[in-house]
Write a protein that holds these residues in place. Structure first.
Motif, PDB file in Angstrom:
ATOM      1  N   SER A 173      -8.577   2.177  -2.153  1.00  0.00           N
ATOM      2  CA  SER A 173      -7.211   2.939  -1.630  1.00  0.00           C
ATOM      3  C   SER A 173      -7.596   3.824  -0.384  1.00  0.00           C
ATOM      4  O   SER A 173      -6.724   4.179   0.373  1.00  0.00           O
TER       5      SER A 173
ATOM      6  N   TRP B 202      -4.349   0.990  -6.166  1.00  0.00           N
ATOM      7  CA  TRP B 202      -5.198   0.128  -5.616  1.00  0.00           C
ATOM      8  C   TRP B 202      -6.668   0.514  -5.982  1.00  0.00           C
ATOM      9  O   TRP B 202      -7.117   1.559  -5.690  1.00  0.00           O
TER      10      TRP B 202
ATOM     11  N   GLY C 163      -0.250   2.022  -3.330  1.00  0.00           N
ATOM     12  CA  GLY C 163      -1.617   2.406  -2.920  1.00  0.00           C
ATOM     13  C   GLY C 163      -2.277   3.260  -3.894  1.00  0.00           C
ATOM     14  O   GLY C 163      -3.510   2.865  -3.864  1.00  0.00           O
TER      15      GLY C 163
ATOM     16  N   TYR D 297       0.835  -1.000  -0.094  1.00  0.00           N
ATOM     17  CA  TYR D 297       0.184  -0.144   0.063  1.00  0.00           C
ATOM     18  C   TYR D 297       0.850   1.313  -0.011  1.00  0.00           C
ATOM     19  O   TYR D 297       0.667   2.017  -0.640  1.00  0.00           O
TER      20      TYR D 297
END
Length: 85
Positions: free
Chosen positions: A38, A35, A32, A28
């Motif tokens: 997030s 993602w 991140g 992350y």
């Protein structure tokens, strides 16, 4: 990052889960922004959805949801993380 993304993935013990969570945190920190989920809100929403859909996810990979998971331990861990320092 090595994650148990397949239904064949296996974490042998609590220490392995801790190591996995550390890798997830590192991923992350590094990635991140890439993602899909997030933010904490979207991550928890996706986590809830995946847990609810887990039997279907396993079935689509030709497996059954493991019956021996310690669901209470995970619920305690997630709940405790709200306050633990």
């Amino acid at each position: 990052m090595t994650t148990p993304l397949s239904p064949d993935g296996y974490l042998a013990d609590r220490e392995a889960l801790g190591a996995f969570l550390k890798c997830l945190k590192t991923d992350y920190a590094l990635n991140g922004t890439t993602w899909d989920n997030s933010t904490l809100e979207s991550f928890l929403e996706a986590l809830e959805a995946w847990v609810s859909d887990a039997p279907g996810w396993y079935a689509s990979h030709g497996h059954e949801l493991p019956a021996d998971g310690d669901w209470t331990f995970m619920a305690r861990a997630l709940s405790a993380a709200r306050l633990y320092e």
